[in-house]
Write a protein that holds these residues in place. Structure first.
Motif, PDB file in Angstrom:
ATOM      1  N   PHE A 116       0.829  -1.207   0.000  1.00  0.00           N
ATOM      2  CA  PHE A 116       0.000   0.000   0.000  1.00  0.00           C
ATOM      3  C   PHE A 116       0.866   1.261   0.000  1.00  0.00           C
ATOM      4  CE2 PHE A 116      -2.159   3.291   2.606  1.00  0.00           C
ATOM      5  CZ  PHE A 116      -3.101   3.668   1.661  1.00  0.00           C
ATOM      6  N   ARG A 153      -5.889   0.360  -5.382  1.00  0.00           N
ATOM      7  CA  ARG A 153      -7.274   0.020  -5.026  1.00  0.00           C
ATOM      8  C   ARG A 153      -7.298  -1.321  -4.285  1.00  0.00           C
ATOM      9  NH1 ARG A 153     -12.355  -0.027  -9.322  1.00  0.00           N
ATOM     10  NH2 ARG A 153     -13.737  -1.346  -8.093  1.00  0.00           N
ATOM     11  N   GLY A 156      -5.213  -0.881  -0.872  1.00  0.00           N
ATOM     12  CA  GLY A 156      -5.937   0.020   0.018  1.00  0.00           C
ATOM     13  C   GLY A 156      -7.155  -0.648   0.635  1.00  0.00           C
ATOM     14  N   GLU A 157      -7.853  -1.416  -0.174  1.00  0.00           N
ATOM     15  CA  GLU A 157      -9.022  -2.145   0.323  1.00  0.00           C
ATOM     16  C   GLU A 157      -8.609  -3.148   1.407  1.00  0.00           C
ATOM     17  OE1 GLU A 157     -11.981  -1.035  -0.809  1.00  0.00           O
ATOM     18  OE2 GLU A 157     -12.927  -2.517   0.474  1.00  0.00           O
ATOM     19  N   TRP A 158      -7.451  -3.764   1.220  1.00  0.00           N
ATOM     20  CA  TRP A 158      -6.981  -4.728   2.222  1.00  0.00           C
ATOM     21  C   TRP A 158      -6.537  -4.034   3.517  1.00  0.00           C
ATOM     22  CZ3 TRP A 158      -7.924  -9.350   3.439  1.00  0.00           C
ATOM     23  CH2 TRP A 158      -8.163 -10.340   2.485  1.00  0.00           C
ATOM     24  N   LYS A 161      -9.634  -3.497   5.415  1.00  0.00           N
ATOM     25  CA  LYS A 161     -10.189  -4.739   5.977  1.00  0.00           C
ATOM     26  C   LYS A 161      -9.359  -5.242   7.155  1.00  0.00           C
ATOM     27  CE  LYS A 161     -12.767  -6.714   2.138  1.00  0.00           C
ATOM     28  NZ  LYS A 161     -12.845  -5.514   1.292  1.00  0.00           N
ATOM     29  N   VAL A 220      -6.533   6.660   4.195  1.00  0.00           N
ATOM     30  CA  VAL A 220      -6.878   5.240   4.307  1.00  0.00           C
ATOM     31  C   VAL A 220      -6.532   4.722   5.702  1.00  0.00           C
ATOM     32  CG1 VAL A 220      -6.365   2.935   3.425  1.00  0.00           C
ATOM     33  CG2 VAL A 220      -6.650   4.848   1.838  1.00  0.00           C
ATOM     34  N   ARG A 223      -9.172   5.779   8.180  1.00  0.00           N
ATOM     35  CA  ARG A 223     -10.424   5.035   8.007  1.00  0.00           C
ATOM     36  C   ARG A 223     -10.280   3.578   8.439  1.00  0.00           C
ATOM     37  NH1 ARG A 223     -12.374   4.727   2.648  1.00  0.00           N
ATOM     38  NH2 ARG A 223     -10.534   5.676   1.731  1.00  0.00           N
TER      39      ARG A 223
ATOM     40  N   MET B   1     -10.052   4.465  -4.657  1.00  0.00           N
ATOM     41  CA  MET B   1     -10.053   3.255  -3.834  1.00  0.00           C
ATOM     42  C   MET B   1     -11.476   2.792  -3.550  1.00  0.00           C
ATOM     43  SD  MET B   1      -7.219   3.314  -1.104  1.00  0.00           S
ATOM     44  CE  MET B   1      -6.496   4.328  -2.355  1.00  0.00           C
ATOM     45  N   ALA B   2     -12.209   3.688  -2.916  1.00  0.00           N
ATOM     46  CA  ALA B   2     -13.584   3.312  -2.622  1.00  0.00           C
ATOM     47  C   ALA B   2     -14.408   3.377  -3.900  1.00  0.00           C
ATOM     48  CB  ALA B   2     -14.159   4.248  -1.580  1.00  0.00           C
ATOM     49  N   GLU B  51     -16.990  -5.134  -3.282  1.00  0.00           N
ATOM     50  CA  GLU B  51     -15.776  -4.562  -3.844  1.00  0.00           C
ATOM     51  C   GLU B  51     -14.705  -5.637  -4.018  1.00  0.00           C
ATOM     52  OE1 GLU B  51     -14.639  -1.943  -5.245  1.00  0.00           O
ATOM     53  OE2 GLU B  51     -12.473  -2.202  -5.047  1.00  0.00           O
ATOM     54  N   GLN B  52     -14.556  -6.474  -2.985  1.00  0.00           N
ATOM     55  CA  GLN B  52     -13.545  -7.529  -3.112  1.00  0.00           C
ATOM     56  C   GLN B  52     -13.954  -8.546  -4.186  1.00  0.00           C
ATOM     57  OE1 GLN B  52     -12.882 -10.541   0.033  1.00  0.00           O
ATOM     58  NE2 GLN B  52     -10.835  -9.674   0.199  1.00  0.00           N
ATOM     59  N   GLN B  55     -12.942  -7.039  -7.441  1.00  0.00           N
ATOM     60  CA  GLN B  55     -11.483  -7.119  -7.633  1.00  0.00           C
ATOM     61  C   GLN B  55     -11.047  -8.549  -7.953  1.00  0.00           C
ATOM     62  OE1 GLN B  55      -9.126  -5.367  -4.522  1.00  0.00           O
ATOM     63  NE2 GLN B  55     -10.223  -3.424  -4.564  1.00  0.00           N
TER      64      GLN B  55
END
Lengths: 268, 113
Positions: A116, A153, A156-158, A161, A220, A223, B1-2, B51-52, B55
């Motif tokens: 990231f 993306r 960042g999502e990981w 989570k 990120v 959040r 990202m979002a 979202e996952q 991806q």
């Protein structure tokens, strides 16, 4: 006085003034070659099948980018070295990647946190490079930027989570960020080569990119209910750009280069 | 990202209800190969949210190109016919040739029929 055929004036050694464009391209290529290799170490070991494919996919993107940067580096150098020669037949001291990317892959949280931090850096850097006055460099950067936007993306999502996940995932990714923070100073430290490239309109103003990077990273991280130190790292690890690496790089190269060195010129 | 995925919360709720096997929820993936072409079922995968799933679908089913659009749907949101019903549902259509549009010629130049 008779000049010896081996006198330094006759045989310019590697200490000849470095070509700044060659050095810049090595830095860009080596970051991606080394990080791509680190990611490839997850192949067959990721938490689930889908993530295994995702990480290998990012690794292949980085390998492709490294190929383009190193091929151009070889052309700029003009010594007949192609991307394979640069990847497989240089020693650790000749690698110009930042130390961040060479650190062992650690656990999944460490890999994600490192990825990231690098992905955000890559997006900002490639965006700046895509308006470089060097046409080929700008074209490679524009192509790589598309991939980097997907990479961030994904990572960042990981981070969201893991940070906002279980107590254990939070603890692990927080520890990774704490460990990695001191390696981020090197990403934005400009030396004489960077300044020469910036003045020529080829490279970016690296230190000026840090604020944007931190804003995106902190957004990120916040959040994800994680925390980062308030300041840029004081004690910072650096040296990779001039060939000073951690011991981890030597082990990585030994594994990465062994086949090419054992069977020079082999094809399949 | 979002990313903004429509009905993401609905999708997550749907997905959560079917994860009874200890695995992450199952999603069905549909890919479109060209503008105007139908989204076709490509396969399935596991993911914790929409979202996952998107991806993972990109990485598993679109990484070699040829895809311009992806749908992911929680498997639990799909109502499927039962094998036991296949007789009443499908057999009546098998022996009535007059229901088939085979007596018409498709004009040249019409594709995708």
């Amino acid at each position: 006085m008779t000049a010896s055929p081996l006198a330094p004036s006759v045989v310019p050694g590697p200490s000849a003034a470095p070509n700044p464009l060659f050095e810049l391209l090595l830095r860009l290529g080596d970051d991606r070659l080394v990080l791509g290799h680190r990611l490839s170490e997850w192949c067959g070991h990721a938490p689930i099948l889908e993530e295994d494919i995702a990480l290998a996919n990012v690794a292949l993107d980085l390998l492709g980018q490294a190929t383009m940067f190193l091929r151009l580096a070889g052309e700029v150098e003009g010594q007949g070295r192609n991307e394979d020669a640069l990847a497989y037949f240089r020693e650790a001291v000749d690698f110009r990647n930042c130390q961040l990317v060479e650190l062992p892959k650690g656990d999944f949280a460490f890999t994600i946190a490192r990825q990231f931090l690098f992905d955000v850096y890559a997006v900002i850097l490639l965006d700046a490079l895509s308006s470089s006055k060097h046409g080929e460099l700008a074209a490679i950067a524009a192509k790589a930027l598309k991939e980097a936007k997907y990479h961030v993306r994904h990572s960042g999502e990981w981070v969201l989570k893991l940070g906002d996940g279980t107590e254990e995932s939070h603890r692990r990714v927080q520890r990774a960020l704490d460990d990695l923070w001191r390696f981020t100073g090197e990403l934005f430290a400009a030396d004489a080569i960077d300044r020469a490239m910036q003045e020529a309109g080829v490279g970016p103003d690296l230190p000026a990119l840090r604020a944007q990077w931190e804003t995106l990273v902190r957004d990120v991280v916040d959040r994800a209910t994680l925390t980062l130190p308030l300041q840029a790292p004081v004690l910072t690890m650096r040296g990779g750009r001039s060939g000073a690496h951690t011991e981890a790089l030597g082990h990585l190269l030994a594994e990465m280069q062994i086949v090419a060195r054992s069977h020079p010129g082999a094809t399949w | 990202m979002a990313s903004t995925v429509g009905n993401q919360q609905f999708a997550a709720d749907q997905a959560a209800t079917i994860a009874g096997d200890g695995q992450w929820p199952l999603w069905e993936v549909f890919t479109q190969s060209a503008q105007g072409a139908p989204h076709e079922h490509a396969g399935s995968l596991h993911a914790v949210d929409a979202e996952q799933a998107l991806q993972n679908a990109r990485d598993v089913y679109a990484r070699r190109g040829g895809v311009i659009s992806l749908w992911v749907v929680p498997s639990g949101a799909i109502t499927a016919s039962r094998a036991a019903d296949s007789g009443p549902l499908f057999d009546p259509g098998a022996d009535k040739a007059y229901r088939h549009p085979q007596f018409y010629k498709v004009p040249r130049g019409v594709r995708g029929v």
